[in-house]
Design a protein around this motif. Structure first.
Motif, mmCIF file in Angstrom:
data_model
loop_
_atom_site.group_PDB
_atom_site.id
_atom_site.type_symbol
_atom_site.label_atom_id
_atom_site.label_comp_id
_atom_site.label_asym_id
_atom_site.label_seq_id
_atom_site.Cartn_x
_atom_site.Cartn_y
_atom_site.Cartn_z
ATOM 1 N N GLY A 9 0.809 -1.208 0.000
ATOM 2 C CA GLY A 9 0.000 0.000 0.000
ATOM 3 C C GLY A 9 0.845 1.261 0.000
ATOM 4 N N TRP A 10 2.159 1.110 0.071
ATOM 5 C CA TRP A 10 3.063 2.257 0.060
ATOM 6 C C TRP A 10 3.418 2.626 -1.368
ATOM 7 N N SER A 11 3.528 3.912 -1.627
ATOM 8 C CA SER A 11 4.013 4.359 -2.927
ATOM 9 C C SER A 11 5.537 4.218 -2.947
ATOM 10 N N ASP A 12 6.116 4.332 -4.117
ATOM 11 C CA ASP A 12 7.577 4.273 -4.245
ATOM 12 C C ASP A 12 8.225 5.354 -3.382
ATOM 13 N N MET A 13 7.656 6.553 -3.385
ATOM 14 C CA MET A 13 8.226 7.653 -2.618
ATOM 15 C C MET A 13 8.111 7.388 -1.110
ATOM 16 N N GLU A 14 6.998 6.869 -0.656
ATOM 17 C CA GLU A 14 6.838 6.542 0.766
ATOM 18 C C GLU A 14 7.853 5.493 1.199
ATOM 19 N N ARG A 15 8.067 4.509 0.365
ATOM 20 C CA ARG A 15 9.039 3.454 0.660
ATOM 21 C C ARG A 15 10.450 4.037 0.716
ATOM 22 N N GLU A 16 10.789 4.902 -0.215
ATOM 23 C CA GLU A 16 12.105 5.547 -0.239
ATOM 24 C C GLU A 16 12.329 6.384 1.021
ATOM 25 N N ILE A 17 11.339 7.158 1.423
ATOM 26 C CA ILE A 17 11.447 7.978 2.634
ATOM 27 C C ILE A 17 11.627 7.090 3.860
ATOM 28 N N PHE A 18 10.882 6.019 3.936
ATOM 29 C CA PHE A 18 11.024 5.084 5.053
ATOM 30 C C PHE A 18 12.439 4.509 5.109
ATOM 31 N N LEU A 19 12.962 4.078 3.973
ATOM 32 C CA LEU A 19 14.303 3.497 3.930
ATOM 33 C C LEU A 19 15.380 4.513 4.303
ATOM 34 N N LEU A 20 15.234 5.748 3.851
ATOM 35 C CA LEU A 20 16.205 6.791 4.200
ATOM 36 C C LEU A 20 16.179 7.066 5.702
ATOM 37 N N GLY A 21 14.987 7.154 6.278
ATOM 38 C CA GLY A 21 14.865 7.366 7.715
ATOM 39 C C GLY A 21 15.465 6.220 8.508
ATOM 40 N N HIS A 22 15.188 5.012 8.077
ATOM 41 C CA HIS A 22 15.738 3.834 8.749
ATOM 42 C C HIS A 22 17.269 3.823 8.663
ATOM 43 N N THR A 23 17.792 4.187 7.518
ATOM 44 C CA THR A 23 19.239 4.221 7.330
ATOM 45 C C THR A 23 19.887 5.258 8.245
ATOM 46 N N LEU A 24 19.331 6.460 8.294
ATOM 47 C CA LEU A 24 19.885 7.504 9.165
ATOM 48 C C LEU A 24 19.861 7.081 10.626
ATOM 49 N N ASN A 25 18.793 6.445 11.046
ATOM 50 C CA ASN A 25 18.683 6.017 12.437
ATOM 51 C C ASN A 25 19.588 4.840 12.756
ATOM 52 N N SER A 26 20.043 4.129 11.763
ATOM 53 C CA SER A 26 20.906 2.965 11.968
ATOM 54 C C SER A 26 22.396 3.298 11.935
ATOM 55 N N LEU A 27 22.747 4.462 11.429
ATOM 56 C CA LEU A 27 24.151 4.847 11.322
ATOM 57 C C LEU A 27 24.786 5.014 12.695
ATOM 58 N N ARG A 28 26.043 4.621 12.806
ATOM 59 C CA ARG A 28 26.787 4.846 14.042
ATOM 60 C C ARG A 28 27.447 6.226 14.039
ATOM 61 N N GLU A 29 27.463 6.878 12.890
ATOM 62 C CA GLU A 29 28.009 8.224 12.785
ATOM 63 C C GLU A 29 26.939 9.243 13.176
ATOM 64 N N CYS A 30 27.396 10.334 13.743
ATOM 65 C CA CYS A 30 26.515 11.420 14.162
ATOM 66 C C CYS A 30 25.959 12.133 12.924
ATOM 67 N N VAL A 31 24.635 12.295 12.870
ATOM 68 C CA VAL A 31 23.994 13.025 11.778
ATOM 69 C C VAL A 31 23.128 14.125 12.374
ATOM 70 N N ILE A 32 23.352 15.354 11.914
ATOM 71 C CA ILE A 32 22.549 16.503 12.326
ATOM 72 C C ILE A 32 22.038 17.157 11.058
ATOM 73 N N ILE A 33 20.736 17.306 10.934
ATOM 74 C CA ILE A 33 20.127 17.931 9.759
ATOM 75 C C ILE A 33 19.643 19.310 10.162
ATOM 76 N N THR A 34 20.028 20.319 9.364
ATOM 77 C CA THR A 34 19.613 21.691 9.641
ATOM 78 C C THR A 34 18.905 22.282 8.428
ATOM 79 N N ASP A 35 18.187 23.373 8.692
ATOM 80 C CA ASP A 35 17.602 24.116 7.584
ATOM 81 C C ASP A 35 18.607 25.172 7.118
ATOM 82 N N LEU A 36 18.210 26.050 6.240
ATOM 83 C CA LEU A 36 19.116 27.052 5.688
ATOM 84 C C LEU A 36 19.572 28.082 6.719
#
Length: 72
Positions: A9-36
């Motif tokens: 029931g997920w679109s390709d874009m929803e699946r991609e967003i889920f995978l990216l989020g899962h990947t970021l949360n699984s990294l052992r490296e520190c990730v900080i996302i900021t706006d402009l």
């Protein structure tokens, strides 16, 4: 990217967003996302472990707060 629905029931874009989020949360490296404006919009668990803050304490703050922090 086509917006096709998978059997889940997920679109390709929803699946991609889920995978990216899962990947970021699984990294052992520190990730900080900021706006402009250098406002922190998201961090991963490795950042929380490294700096000792909770997500609620850093999201919405300027990234420069980490530079002046005595915790590190």
């Amino acid at each position: 990217m086509k917006n096709l629905r998978h059997k889940t029931g997920w679109s390709d874009m929803e699946r991609e967003i889920f995978l990216l989020g899962h990947t970021l949360n699984s990294l052992r490296e520190c990730v900080i996302i900021t706006d402009l404006n250098n406002t922190i919009t998201s961090v991963n668990p490795a950042m929380i472990a490294l700096y000792g803050y909770t997500m609620e304490e850093v999201v919405g703050k300027n990234i420069m707060m980490l530079r002046a922090d005595g915790k590190t």
